[in-house]
Scaffold this motif. Structure first.
Motif, short mmCIF file in Angstrom:
data_model
loop_
_atom_site.label_atom_id
_atom_site.label_comp_id
_atom_site.label_asym_id
_atom_site.label_seq_id
_atom_site.Cartn_x
_atom_site.Cartn_y
_atom_site.Cartn_z
N GLN A 78 2.54 1.81 -3.37
CA GLN A 78 1.62 2.33 -4.37
C GLN A 78 1.36 3.83 -4.20
O GLN A 78 1.28 4.57 -5.18
N VAL A 79 1.24 4.25 -2.95
CA VAL A 79 1.02 5.68 -2.69
C VAL A 79 2.23 6.50 -3.15
O VAL A 79 2.08 7.54 -3.83
N LEU B 108 -6.88 1.52 -4.54
CA LEU B 108 -6.27 1.47 -3.22
C LEU B 108 -7.20 0.83 -2.18
O LEU B 108 -6.76 0.01 -1.36
N VAL C 154 2.49 9.38 -6.19
CA VAL C 154 3.03 10.73 -5.96
C VAL C 154 4.13 11.04 -6.97
O VAL C 154 4.14 12.12 -7.59
N LEU D 4 0.83 -1.21 0.00
CA LEU D 4 0.00 0.00 0.00
C LEU D 4 0.86 1.25 0.00
O LEU D 4 0.62 2.19 -0.78
N LEU D 5 1.87 1.27 0.87
CA LEU D 5 2.76 2.43 0.96
C LEU D 5 3.50 2.66 -0.36
O LEU D 5 3.64 3.79 -0.83
N THR E 56 -8.09 5.53 -9.09
CA THR E 56 -7.00 5.38 -8.12
C THR E 56 -7.54 5.04 -6.74
O THR E 56 -7.03 4.15 -6.05
#
Length: 209
Positions: free
Chosen positions: A69-70, A109, A74, A66-67, A105
């Protein structure tokens, strides 16, 4: 081997986000995003990690995904906003391939976080019941249920209100059917990876060493 499994998991996640813009058809009955041929393999990876290294390790892998992908979103957004060189004539194509709508998006997520954690929970409830036996049962059960959640949540959030309800349900059905077939077929791969990981773990020697 854990680091290799984690790296493969994260790599497949990022790759699936990039490939999602390509649609392909299976005859006349289904149109699917190219991401499905990649993303479906993330579930057996967390199953292997959970089987060999434990529930906490599998949860950590999901959080790391998850981190990652974020961060990827960005940096991709930043790259799109950078001024294009005068001789770079593909800014439009670059944006089209790498930029997804906010709704898509968000759907990605949320569906990822819910379904991957569901997969880990179901897998380890079955493992607590059966011990080291019936790996095929917990692998397929956890994957099939979590894939259903992933497909339903993603398509509902991403497309609800943009198409008739019947079309929405058909889209969910065809994508889930494809994922179901892949989940069953990849069972031997799970057994192979579990055997390799256990051998490496029991020997105390790194995968590369």
């Amino acid at each position: 081997m854990l680091i290799y499994l984690n790296s493969l998991f994260v790599g497949l996640l990022i790759l699936s986000n990039i490939l999602a813009v390509k649609l392909f058809s299976l005859g006349d009955w289904a149109v699917l995003p190219a991401a499905v041929i990649v993303y479906v393999f993330t579930y057996p990876i967390t199953d292997v990690i959970g089987e060999v290294y434990g529930k906490d390790a599998a949860r950590s892998t999901v959080r790391a995904g998850l981190l990652t992908q974020v961060f990827a979103l960005v940096f991709i957004a930043a790259a799109i906003q950078l001024p294009a060189a005068p001789f770079f004539g593909m800014q439009g194509e670059f944006e089209s391939i790498l930029s997804g709508s906010f709704r898509i998006t968000l759907a990605s997520l949320i569906s990822y976080f819910v379904s991957q954690n569901l997969d880990v929970s179901i897998f380890h409830k079955l493992k607590a019941k059966h011990g080291s036996e019936k790996l095929w049962l917990r692998n397929n059960s956890s994957t099939l249920l979590s894939q259903l959640a992933d497909t339903t949540i993603f398509i509902t959030i991403a497309f609800f209100g943009t198409m008739p309800l019947t079309a929405l349900l058909a889209l969910i059905g065809t994508q889930y059917l494809f994922k179901l077939v892949v989940a069953v077929v990849d069972t031997p791969l799970v057994y192979l990876l579990v055997r390799l990981a256990r051998k490496e773990k029991d020997s105390g020697v790194g995968f590369a060493g």
